[in-house]
Write an enzyme that holds these catalytic residues in place. Structure first.
Site: not given
Length: 282
Positions: A185, A242
């Site tokens: 990701r 994040c």
């Protein structure tokens, strides 16, 4: 004795009848937001309260000016303190948080307790699996909070940056930005949660699961210190982020265990950052 980072399943078991200890179950599933509460209903550590990530540990995703604040922005501090009091948490309560996911959700509550100045907050090392590995009991009873807690807001034990701060840092490059998402990701591959793949330019990557051993417990303080010192030079000049400000707290907990204090959280994280196409993407 106050626990401010981790507590073992055996230690928690020894204190389970202590009225000054309160346990919070933080299980969650990003793809199925009600899965955590369903799992809690099927069995949880006795007397544990349940914290829902979306409802208890996050605030409105849209700000008053209409801007998107990220998928899990911080709630209003007053509202959060009211939630803590509803759970019966007092000024000197030892809070223990846990999940069944290596601490990825429970670490968020650990950080938020520190955000309102409560130091006696620790994560159950190894989570529910560690509890069950000792053949300790589970309960399906929902605890009744007899008395509302009296916890008060104190000076934050944490630091945080806004999206404007992060934008400014892109130019000044004074702080190290560390992304806790999985490497794929981070690279912009297999993005299934946010509408844009990639990462904030200049960010490094430390997958939060790298803080754990194979059994889901945190690595030793010595090992975490060695690994994190290879990533950041000065923790007080580091910023954790994040996807939505949740697993970044896992890295912040790892830094505390390692004795590396002072790193900040960017709560909006990638979900807020990528919502504005004018912000650069790497």
């Amino acid at each position: 004795m106050t626990f401010s980072t981790l507590v073992s399943a055996q230690t928690l078991s020894d204190h389970l009848s202590d009225p000054n200890w309160i346990v919070i179950d933080c299980r969650h599933d990003l793809a199925n937001p009600e899965a955590g509460q369903a799992a809690y209903a099927q069995g949880h550590i006795p007397e544990a309260r349940f914290a829902h990530l979306d409802r208890d540990l996050a605030g409105p995703t849209v700000a008053a000016d209409g801007s998107f604040r990220g998928r899990h922005p911080l709630p209003d501090r007053t509202d959060f303190l009211a939630t803590l009091r509803q759970w019966g948490i007092n000024e000197h309560t030892q809070v223990v948080v846990y999940d069944a996911h290596g601490g990825m959700f429970a670490a968020r509550l650990w950080w938020m307790l520190r955000w309102v100045g409560h130091q006696a907050a620790a994560l159950l090392d190894g989570g529910l699996q560690a509890w069950q590995s000792l053949d300790l009991p589970l309960s399906t009873d929902t605890p009744v909070v007899v008395k509302i807690g009296n916890i008060q807001e104190r000076s934050a034990l944490t630091k945080q940056l806004s999206v404007e701060d992060v934008l400014r840092n892109l130019k000044e490059q004074g702080k190290a930005l560390i992304d806790a998402r999985s490497p794929d990701r981070f690279r912009g591959e297999n993005e299934t949660i946010d509408p844009v793949g990639g990462h904030i330019p200049g960010a490094g990557n430390r997958f939060f699961k790298d803080n754990l051993t194979a059994d889901g417990r945190f690595k030793t303080s010595e090992q975490l210190l060695q690994e994190w010192q290879a990533i950041i030079d000065e923790p007080s000049e580091a910023v954790m982020q994040c996807g939505s400000g949740v697993t970044a707290c896992h890295n912040l907990l790892a830094l505390e265990i390692a004795g590396l204090h002072g790193a900040a959280l960017y709560p909006g994280s990638w979900s807020e950052w990528c919502s504005d196409p004018k912000r650069p993407v790497a």
